[in-house]
Motif scaffolding. Sequence first.
Motif: not given
Length: 271
Positions: A139-162
């Motif tokens: 569970v802990v590893r999978e939650d890390k995956e979920i959060i990292a995936t969400a954060l990656s999508a968020l950061l990627g969008d911001y980087l492209r926006a700039f």
Amino acid sequence: MPDDVKPNRPGSAPARDGRRTRWEKHRAERRAEFVEAAMRVLADVGPDFGIEQVALEAGVTKPVLYRHFSDKADLVEAMGERATEILLDRLIPAMNSEEAPRPRIRKSIDAFFATLEDYPNLYWVLARHTPIDGSGPDVVREDKEIIATALSALLGDYLRAFGLDSGPAEPWSYGLVGCVQNTAEWWLDRRSMSRESVTEYLTVLVWAAIDGFAREHGVVIDPNVPLEINKVVQLRSGGERGQAPRHGDGRAGGRAGPTVSTDRAVRSPER
């Protein structure tokens, strides 16, 4: 056959048995009740809690409990699913806050620490839980995956926006999630400073990395002014643990957990 009873048409699916649907709903509700009882016992007793204690807390006998869970490992797995719900219910709204960058980072980190502070025994039992046959979820590893995936999508969008390369988004996300989790485990074990202090230290570290990268590429971001373009993450219940979610563009993500996508919303910041 009586006139008021019509047979199923050829090729049509039989009508769903309403009694079966009600029974399945009842079983799901009972499982949820037993999970909540187990979490209360875990909070009082610690990771070495027993099935007997859970049954007593729930007001049932052990055989009744075993109708819903095959063993303690099965119960712990269900507790892990509940823990993921609690964490994401707190973390995703914080990540999607319309506040300025630095307060948004602080709120997200604090949401994670607050969850661990409220459920310390639950975190430890999940962190140390290893399925006997190795087939169950970590569970802990999978939650890390979920959060990292969400954060990656968020950061990627911001980087492209700039107008910047979004390539660093994924390694940064895993690095940040690992940094925050490792620090959180240290803090949960030591408690040598307040939650507010450790949250602020991590906020400074994360913002310094983002600000440094942005300035290196000629982008200056005021950490205390909301951005006009507000990127948000949506977690949609798209599958069970172990299934690969898909990003907003339909690419297979290869990670367990809910679907992750980002939406773009343009808002006028309050200055």
